[in-house]
Write a protein that holds these residues in place. Structure first.
Motif, PDB file in Angstrom:
ATOM      1  N   UNK A 190      50.138  71.484  39.937  1.00 50.60           N
ATOM      2  CA  UNK A 190      50.638  71.803  39.837  1.00 50.60           C
ATOM      3  C   UNK A 190      51.276  73.443  40.400  1.00 50.60           C
ATOM      4  N   UNK A 191      51.220  72.717  41.828  1.00 54.35           N
ATOM      5  CA  UNK A 191      51.440  73.244  43.222  1.00 54.35           C
ATOM      6  C   UNK A 191      50.467  74.716  43.227  1.00 54.35           C
ATOM      7  N   UNK A 192      49.515  74.993  43.190  1.00 51.63           N
ATOM      8  CA  UNK A 192      48.567  76.116  43.672  1.00 51.63           C
ATOM      9  C   UNK A 192      47.626  75.515  44.918  1.00 51.63           C
ATOM     10  N   UNK A 193      47.459  76.476  45.687  1.00 55.46           N
ATOM     11  CA  UNK A 193      46.376  76.068  47.288  1.00 55.46           C
ATOM     12  C   UNK A 193      47.355  75.659  48.318  1.00 55.46           C
ATOM     13  N   UNK A 194      46.737  74.710  48.731  1.00 54.16           N
ATOM     14  CA  UNK A 194      47.278  74.069  49.819  1.00 54.16           C
ATOM     15  C   UNK A 194      47.232  74.934  51.211  1.00 54.16           C
ATOM     16  N   UNK A 195      46.500  74.433  51.709  1.00 53.45           N
ATOM     17  CA  UNK A 195      45.799  75.526  53.225  1.00 53.45           C
ATOM     18  C   UNK A 195      46.979  74.830  54.225  1.00 53.45           C
TER      19      UNK A 195
ATOM     20  N   UNK B  50      55.341  76.312  66.115  1.00 58.09           N
ATOM     21  CA  UNK B  50      53.510  75.948  65.778  1.00 58.09           C
ATOM     22  C   UNK B  50      54.306  75.085  65.710  1.00 58.09           C
ATOM     23  N   UNK B  51      52.916  73.791  65.436  1.00 59.04           N
ATOM     24  CA  UNK B  51      53.283  72.141  64.393  1.00 59.04           C
ATOM     25  C   UNK B  51      51.861  73.161  63.272  1.00 59.04           C
ATOM     26  N   UNK B  52      52.933  73.228  62.138  1.00 58.59           N
ATOM     27  CA  UNK B  52      52.185  73.506  61.386  1.00 58.59           C
ATOM     28  C   UNK B  52      51.132  71.726  60.312  1.00 58.59           C
ATOM     29  N   UNK B  53      49.816  72.156  60.451  1.00 58.34           N
ATOM     30  CA  UNK B  53      49.153  70.643  59.742  1.00 58.34           C
ATOM     31  C   UNK B  53      49.096  71.353  58.258  1.00 58.34           C
ATOM     32  N   UNK B  54      49.252  70.353  57.702  1.00 54.10           N
ATOM     33  CA  UNK B  54      48.779  71.293  56.182  1.00 54.10           C
ATOM     34  C   UNK B  54      48.487  70.390  54.869  1.00 54.10           C
TER      35      UNK B  54
ATOM     36  N   UNK C  10      41.661  71.810  54.528  1.00 56.32           N
ATOM     37  CA  UNK C  10      41.667  71.724  55.809  1.00 56.32           C
ATOM     38  C   UNK C  10      41.084  71.700  57.432  1.00 56.32           C
ATOM     39  N   UNK C  11      41.282  71.033  57.145  1.00 58.84           N
ATOM     40  CA  UNK C  11      40.290  70.791  59.435  1.00 58.84           C
ATOM     41  C   UNK C  11      41.038  69.832  60.113  1.00 58.84           C
TER      42      UNK C  11
ATOM     43  N   UNK D 157      53.039  68.031  49.798  1.00 57.89           N
ATOM     44  CA  UNK D 157      52.371  66.596  50.053  1.00 57.89           C
ATOM     45  C   UNK D 157      51.731  67.429  51.483  1.00 57.89           C
ATOM     46  N   UNK D 158      50.737  66.198  51.821  1.00 56.29           N
ATOM     47  CA  UNK D 158      50.375  66.704  53.264  1.00 56.29           C
ATOM     48  C   UNK D 158      50.831  65.856  54.555  1.00 56.29           C
TER      49      UNK D 158
END
Length: 161
Positions: free
Chosen positions: A92-97, A82-86, A120-121, A73-74
């Motif tokens: 299907x579980x692929x990608x995710x910047x 760090x703060x991780x923005x995702x 992602x921006x 999830x985003x």
């Protein structure tokens, strides 16, 4: 006055991140291509995230764009450095910047935009300290383009997003 404007902008520029990096999570640990299984049923901060957090801090990276994060999830999560923005992976579980920012930079975040699982921006506003409402806005992007062997549809969809 021009001198005070120059000083204000100079102070803001001295705060801006200086070291940027990008990486593909699967390339960092090529033997662990099933990252999506590491995140199922667990918190976001796995041992692997903690390891990356320490390594990126050791390298003094300010802002990092990661591909293949594969989180379900985003959102955003705080790690030690760090703060991780995702952006969310596909069903299907692929990608995710992801975009990782040092905490001092992330607290200036004004917006995040999950454009797609591949894009992602994160927007950051730096105030100019001259008494006005002016500021400098930076937009950080993490993009994961399709590989050369991908279908024409996948390639076109990437550019459409």
């Amino acid at each position: 006055s021009l001198h005070s404007d120059t000083n204000s902008v100079s102070r803001v520029c001295s705060l801006l991140p200086r070291i940027y990096a990008t990486a593909n999570v699967c390339t960092l640990h090529p033997g662990e291509l099933k990252l999506r299984h590491l995140h199922q049923g667990r918190g976001l901060c796995t041992d692997r995230c903690k390891e990356f957090d320490a390594k990126f801090a050791q390298l003094r990276i300010d802002v990092l764009g990661l591909q293949e994060g594969r989180l379900p999830h985003a959102g955003h999560s705080k790690l030690q450095h760090y703060t991780m923005f995702h952006a969310a992976a596909t069903k299907s579980g692929c990608y995710g910047s992801q975009i990782w920012m040092k905490h001092c930079l992330a607290k200036q975040c004004t917006a995040t935009n999950e454009i797609s699982p591949r894009l992602l921006r994160v927007s950051v506003r730096w105030s100019v300290t001259d008494g006005s409402d002016r500021g400098i806005v930076h937009h950080y992007l993490s993009a994961h383009a399709p590989i050369g062997a991908a279908s024409a549809t996948d390639k076109a969809h990437f550019w459409d997003s």
